[in-house]
Design a protein around this motif. Structure first.
Motif, PDB file in Angstrom:
ATOM      1  N   ALA A 110       0.819  -1.212   0.000  1.00 55.75           N
ATOM      2  CA  ALA A 110       0.000   0.000   0.000  1.00 55.75           C
ATOM      3  C   ALA A 110       0.851   1.259   0.000  1.00 55.75           C
ATOM      4  O   ALA A 110       0.472   2.272  -0.603  1.00 55.75           O
ATOM      5  CB  ALA A 110      -0.934  -0.009   1.205  1.00 55.75           C
ATOM      6  N   ALA A 113       1.884   1.869  -3.589  1.00 55.10           N
ATOM      7  CA  ALA A 113       0.728   2.286  -4.383  1.00 55.10           C
ATOM      8  C   ALA A 113       0.292   3.699  -4.024  1.00 55.10           C
ATOM      9  O   ALA A 113      -0.079   4.496  -4.893  1.00 55.10           O
ATOM     10  CB  ALA A 113      -0.422   1.303  -4.186  1.00 55.10           C
ATOM     11  N   ASP A 114       0.337   4.053  -2.722  1.00 54.64           N
ATOM     12  CA  ASP A 114      -0.043   5.399  -2.292  1.00 54.64           C
ATOM     13  C   ASP A 114       0.900   6.442  -2.888  1.00 54.64           C
ATOM     14  O   ASP A 114       0.459   7.503  -3.341  1.00 54.64           O
ATOM     15  CB  ASP A 114      -0.021   5.496  -0.768  1.00 54.64           C
ATOM     16  CG  ASP A 114      -1.155   4.711  -0.122  1.00 54.64           C
ATOM     17  OD1 ASP A 114      -2.107   4.340  -0.839  1.00 54.64           O
ATOM     18  OD2 ASP A 114      -1.075   4.451   1.091  1.00 54.64           O
ATOM     19  N   GLU A 117       0.180   6.755  -6.626  1.00 52.63           N
ATOM     20  CA  GLU A 117      -1.099   7.411  -6.873  1.00 52.63           C
ATOM     21  C   GLU A 117      -1.020   8.910  -6.638  1.00 52.63           C
ATOM     22  O   GLU A 117      -1.517   9.710  -7.442  1.00 52.63           O
ATOM     23  CB  GLU A 117      -2.158   6.791  -5.965  1.00 52.63           C
ATOM     24  CG  GLU A 117      -3.566   7.275  -6.249  1.00 52.63           C
ATOM     25  CD  GLU A 117      -4.586   6.557  -5.389  1.00 52.63           C
ATOM     26  OE1 GLU A 117      -5.676   6.280  -5.900  1.00 52.63           O
ATOM     27  OE2 GLU A 117      -4.276   6.277  -4.211  1.00 52.63           O
ATOM     28  N   ARG A 258      -2.029  -2.226  -6.516  1.00 51.17           N
ATOM     29  CA  ARG A 258      -2.947  -2.562  -5.407  1.00 51.17           C
ATOM     30  C   ARG A 258      -3.498  -3.979  -5.546  1.00 51.17           C
ATOM     31  O   ARG A 258      -4.356  -4.388  -4.767  1.00 51.17           O
ATOM     32  CB  ARG A 258      -4.083  -1.550  -5.361  1.00 51.17           C
ATOM     33  CG  ARG A 258      -3.636  -0.132  -5.021  1.00 51.17           C
ATOM     34  CD  ARG A 258      -4.798   0.740  -4.611  1.00 51.17           C
ATOM     35  NE  ARG A 258      -4.401   2.131  -4.437  1.00 51.17           N
ATOM     36  CZ  ARG A 258      -3.774   2.603  -3.345  1.00 51.17           C
ATOM     37  NH1 ARG A 258      -3.476   1.780  -2.364  1.00 51.17           N
ATOM     38  NH2 ARG A 258      -3.457   3.889  -3.260  1.00 51.17           N
TER      39      ARG A 258
END
Length: 550
Positions: A110, A113-114, A117, A258
């Motif tokens: 995560a 991915a965070d 993003e 994700r």
């Protein structure tokens, strides 16, 4: 740079300097304090000595003032017309993504991915405002307390801005510049997304995906990247390919990171924008500039990456290494259009853009001519084809070495001459690299040619008349040679050969008129072969004493 030196306690435009955060060829960045005790980052340039640096700063101000995004620092103040040219931005405490990964290890799950993003969201907001960043790297991502922040828009430009580099030259950080930009394409949103993918790959692995120093440009052009077997890696690797149309969007890459199912279909490359993805804060972290020249690496002390300057030499990189602001270009450019005078100058990587297609009609015509000529001397023509592949690979290596050298040292007048003198080494290396492709081409070409020859001899696809057999056997040999050439063009280990062949074609035909002339020569050769086959001329089978069945 004269006029940039400031000490703690000095004042710049009403701001008190606390310390220097970074320094480079185009400016210096200071931690400053305003009258209310608020800390900020002030970027100062000596526009009087370097008008281009002043214009860049103005462009940075325009870029940042047009953006409103939590992952882009706010502009607090600016002075671009006075004696002291500077911009004051929101101060983001922490470490750079580069230093955070070096200190704490790669990101995963995560957290990765965070990061991807939020930075993708910042980029899409910039693109929606008409701003192209052009230098998305791990050193330009700050891991701030509220989440990652994309900084240093010093190379950014709006669509209406005039370019500050000579056409065909590249600004950016080696290893994070998209391959199409190295090839001469105009930097745009697509190139920013490629750089974003390279930055995410660094966060995933802890290493620059294409390395650093002289090998970064070559590996970028070869699209060689190794990623671990983790969720999202295939999508990220696809986003780093040379095939623009086959790259997934940032939103798709984030979804893959994700754990979503990855469907990487072909796409038509368009400079359209995906909907900005929501920014998600990551854990509070601290950071320092990747290439900081005067700070302690890995320190938790708050730092702001400014223009990094000569400190890049330790890593073989320079964030403006491809820039040509100070290059006079004497004796190499035509004053009317800025293009190289000599056709072979077109092969200089980073010096002039080459067409992405690389004269496809000309190359296709000569592929057919070579295949046809093999009906008269198959083994000789195959050796010529191998020699052409070696030369193409050598040209590719020369271009990659030239670009890499300029990435490390900047533009120098004698670079092209030095690399040309080194062509024997590039050719030798090219001969070794092309060998697997040549062996595969020989097997496929011989197999197809022999099979069709047998079909002709058996009168299964040609008449048994002398004329039918002559034309059939000529077609069998030509088809086998065409298969061999196609294998060397699109088969495994052929990326560098294709790139070199396109550069070679553009070097031989820098104008459309010359390209047409080369096509005419190929057509004439086709005509000569056709006449020779029609008159039933005996093929030359050297080094074989005679042909099959004779």
């Amino acid at each position: 740079m004269v006029g940039l030196g400031r000490e703690a306690g000095d004042e710049i435009g009403g701001y008190v300097v606390r310390k220097q955060l970074g320094r480079g060829g185009s400016g210096a960045v200071y931690l400053v304090e305003d009258g209310g005790g608020q800390l900020a980052a002030l970027k100062l340039v000596d526009a009087a000595s370097d008008p281009v640096a002043g214009e860049r700063l103005g462009r940075e101000v325009r870029a940042l003032q047009s953006l409103r995004h939590p992952a882009v620092p706010r502009v607090l103040d600016a002075e671009v017309d006075g004696d002291e040219t500077f911009v004051v931005s929101e101060y983001i405490p922490g470490l750079s993504l580069f230093d955070h990964v070096q200190k704490h290890g790669p990101l995963a799950g995560a957290d990765l991915a965070d990061l991807a993003e939020r930075i993708a969201s910042a980029l899409e907001a910039a693109h929606a405002a008409g701003v192209v960043h052009r230098d998305v790297t791990p050193s330009n991502v700050m891991m701030g307390p509220a989440g990652p922040v994309l900084i240093d828009f010093g190379l950014a430009h709006r669509e209406e801005d005039a370019r500050l580099t000579r056409d065909g030259l590249v600004s950016g950080t080696a290893g994070y510049v998209a391959p199409e930009v190295i090839d001469g394409a105009e930097p745009g949103p697509i190139a920013d997304r490629w750089s974003w993918a390279a930055t995410v790959a660094y966060a995933m692995t802890g290493d620059a995906p294409f390395g650093s120093g002289t090998g970064a440009i070559s590996r970028t052009l070869d699209a060689k990247v190794d990623l671990p077997d983790v969720p999202g890696a295939p999508a990220l690797k696809a986003a780093l390919s040379r095939d623009i149309g086959g790259r997934p969007t940032p939103a798709e890459v984030v979804a893959a990171l994700r754990g979503a199912t990855e469907v990487l279909g072909a796409r038509t490359p368009e400079p359209t924008l995906v909907a900005p993805v929501a920014g998600t804060a990551v854990m509070p972290l601290s950071q320092q500039d990747q290439w900081e020249g005067d700070g302690a690496s890995g320190s938790d002390e708050s730092e702001w990456p400014g223009d990094e300057g000569d400190a890049h030499d330790e890593h073989g990189l320079d964030d403006e290494a491809f820039d040509d602001d100070e290059y006079d270009g004497q004796d190499e450019y035509d004053e009317d259009d800025g293009r190289p005078v000599g056709p072979w100058d077109a092969l200089d990587a980073g010096l002039v853009p080459k067409p992405a297609s690389g004269r496809p009609l000309m190359l296709g015509a000569w592929a057919l001519a070579i295949a046809a000529a093999s009906a008269l001397a198959p083994f000789i023509v195959f050796l010529v084809l191998v020699g052409a592949a070696i030369v193409a690979r050598g040209v590719h290596r020369r271009a990659a070495s030239l670009a890499a050298g300029r990435a490390r040292r900047g533009m120098r007048k004698g670079d092209a001459v030095v690399q040309t003198i080194g062509m024997p080494w590039h050719l030798l290396r090219g001969a070794v690299e092309v060998l697997p492709s040549v062996l595969l081409a020989a097997v496929i070409g011989f197999g197809i040619g022999a099979f069709v020859w047998w079909l002709v001899s058996s009168a299964l696809i040609a008449s048994a008349t002398p004329a039918g057999q002559v034309w059939g056997h000529a077609g069998a040999v030509g088809l086998g040679m065409l298969a061999a050439a196609a294998t060397m063009w699109v088969g495994p280990w052929s990326e560098g050969t294709r790139d070199g062949a396109r550069r070679l074609a553009y070097g031989l035909a820098p104008t459309r008129g010359l390209a047409v002339a080369w096509v005419v020569v190929a057509v004439v050769l086709l005509g000569v072969v056709t006449v020779a086959v029609y008159t039933q001329a005996d093929p030359w089978w050297w080094p074989m004493p005679q042909g099959p069945g004779q």
